[in-house]
Design a protein around this motif. Sequence first.
Motif, short mmCIF file in Angstrom:
data_model
loop_
_atom_site.label_atom_id
_atom_site.label_comp_id
_atom_site.label_asym_id
_atom_site.label_seq_id
_atom_site.Cartn_x
_atom_site.Cartn_y
_atom_site.Cartn_z
N ASN A 1 39.00 65.52 7.96
CA ASN A 1 40.22 65.72 7.17
C ASN A 1 40.61 64.39 6.51
O ASN A 1 40.78 63.39 7.19
N ILE A 2 40.76 64.44 5.18
CA ILE A 2 41.14 63.24 4.42
C ILE A 2 42.56 63.46 3.91
O ILE A 2 42.82 64.42 3.16
N SER A 3 43.45 62.57 4.32
CA SER A 3 44.87 62.74 3.99
C SER A 3 45.39 61.51 3.24
O SER A 3 45.16 60.37 3.66
N ILE A 4 46.09 61.77 2.12
CA ILE A 4 46.72 60.68 1.35
C ILE A 4 48.13 61.15 0.98
O ILE A 4 48.29 62.14 0.25
N HIS A 5 49.13 60.41 1.47
CA HIS A 5 50.52 60.80 1.24
C HIS A 5 51.39 59.58 0.99
O HIS A 5 51.10 58.48 1.46
N LYS A 6 52.48 59.82 0.28
CA LYS A 6 53.53 58.80 0.12
C LYS A 6 54.57 59.03 1.20
O LYS A 6 55.06 60.14 1.39
N GLU A 7 54.90 57.96 1.89
CA GLU A 7 55.97 58.01 2.88
C GLU A 7 56.91 56.85 2.62
O GLU A 7 56.56 55.69 2.86
N GLN A 8 58.08 57.16 2.06
CA GLN A 8 59.07 56.16 1.67
C GLN A 8 58.43 55.18 0.67
O GLN A 8 58.01 55.57 -0.40
N SER A 9 58.31 53.93 1.05
CA SER A 9 57.76 52.94 0.10
C SER A 9 56.30 52.61 0.37
O SER A 9 55.77 51.63 -0.15
N ASN A 10 55.65 53.42 1.19
CA ASN A 10 54.26 53.17 1.55
C ASN A 10 53.36 54.32 1.14
O ASN A 10 53.80 55.47 0.99
N LEU A 11 52.08 53.98 0.97
CA LEU A 11 51.04 54.98 0.77
C LEU A 11 50.24 55.04 2.07
O LEU A 11 49.70 54.03 2.53
N VAL A 12 50.19 56.22 2.67
CA VAL A 12 49.53 56.39 3.97
C VAL A 12 48.22 57.14 3.76
O VAL A 12 48.20 58.25 3.21
N ILE A 13 47.12 56.53 4.19
CA ILE A 13 45.78 57.11 4.03
C ILE A 13 45.15 57.22 5.41
O ILE A 13 45.14 56.25 6.18
#
Length: 623
Positions: free
Chosen positions: A547-559
């Motif tokens: 599973n490859i996940s890329i999301h914005k969380e507040q001021s960060n990019l979480v990969i």
Amino acid sequence: MKKQKVLFFLVGFAFLLTLTLFLLQNDQPSFTSHGTLDLDQTPFHDDKMITLDGKWEFYEGKLYEPSAFTNGTKENAVFIHVPGAWTTEEENKRVGTYRLVINNVPTGKVLGIKKQNIRSASKIFINGKLMSEEGTVTKNEANYTEGNVPKLLFFQSDTDRIEVIIQVSDFSFNSAGIANSIHFGEQETIVTQSLKNVLYELAIITVLLTIGLLYILLYLFVEKYRRKEFFILAFALSCIFFALINLCLSERTILYLLPGLSFETMFKIKDISIFLATISLILIVTQIDKRLLSHRLRNSLITAYSLYILMILLTPLKFYHSFLLIFISLNCFTYLYIMIKVVYFYLKKNTVSNDYQQTIILFSILNINIYNINLLLYSFGLTTKLQLGFLNILLYAIALAIYLTIRVNQSYKRNEYLTHELDVTEQAYLVAQIKPHFFFNTLTSVMSLCYTDGKKAAQLLAHFSSFLRQSFEFNSRDMFVTVEKEMKLLHSYIAIEKERFGEKLHIEYDIDPNASEEYIIPLSIQPLVENAINHGIYPKEDGGVINISIHKEQSNLVISVFDTGVGIPAEKILDLLNATKQAERGIGIANINKRLTKYYRTQLIIESEQGLWTKVKFEIPLH
């Protein structure tokens, strides 16, 4: 450009010559003649202050008390110009008496005399009253002590006539006497003028000390300068030594800061600082360009000055002063020699520095030579001005500070460029980590499909071609790529791997559409997926899911990359992140972790349960 350099040199030389002539001349009008001064014939009543320059009565070899002049001028009087000095080698003539009569003095007002520099022991009498005694005035050298401190003397006169008598004795200098102008005026005016001079000198001294201390702190606390830029320390010390010299000259500001300081100690501080400043300058110019002073000449000069500094520390003032003329002459030679060499290389355009840097260096060396000439003329009583010299040494410090700023900035840019080149190299190295067996397996799969499914073989070859093209694009100098571009590479890679693993490999995507234009470091996702496939899914008999996940969380990019593979033993997780250990599974992971630390001050987070799953995750700030 060469014509401009010659012009600059000629203008500088003309300025140096003009300034020297200016310092030699006395711009103070002389109203004193034959030992008398009539204030009505001067601008005193308008200016409230005047210098007592001119011809004073002088009695060489005599120490006359005021009572000796009851009948006026004595028959053995000669007239000597003040400021000035008399030079004699005769022991019985190392003393003398000056006398001046001032007429039409205002009565009922507080008046003052400012004594600046009388070498080297003196008594001042005004209307028969002893007003100042510096050192021990005597004809006997054994009883003689130096004392020469600037003083303001205040008094009132009941008559319009003042008699000033100054006794002088000197066994320390070859040029004794009243070396600088004596000022006479009303109390408020003379105090105001004296305060202005002190503040002017103190301001320049403060700037020099501030520059020196700032660069010392820079040298001590920035490791790369401590290793590579000894120039910074030499420059900082030269500023501090010149500040100490100035503290002991002219108004002798050091005595305001340290009132209990003895005359001899002050002179030793000044003389030691003069030669330490020269040593610092020698180290500076050899750091700028080693050809300015040969190795042998540099060491010889430093050794000679060091030995004389040791002599100053260990011997009395009178003893080491007997060698002072030799070392002052050597100092002049050193400064002029350095300037000549700088000019030579400047005109030849034969240095490692750029044109504007050469100009700054030449400007600073020119200013320090003017300061040295001013100091030399002042020391021998040939000029009473030091304000210009103080300004010259300030210009020297500012000019070299500018040069140093340019030099450090260029060094920073050069390091930045080399770092960028290293980053590009590291990226190319990461691309090169595509293992040979990946190429072999892919090409084997293509060959096999050519016999069974030509259409599928063509698709696989297209994916392989796309992957290679996009991989090699990461050799560019762009240090960041969009998520969209990284995902294109990843899709090409996964398409190839799915052909190899078939149903054993299942890929899930959880991608935030708004994240596609965000920037990340290149090759930061594909190696994670590659490791998940080769070391997580492949060893597992029934395959697994990634599973490859890329999301914005507040001021960060979480990969994150999650796999249901065989997991990782806890003791091996640290090895994966350590670039020096290069674990079998982790060449790409260690490289990514290093670059995350460098660019974002963050690291990969690896979580795993052996036999079940592994999750690799990182967070970076949004651009």
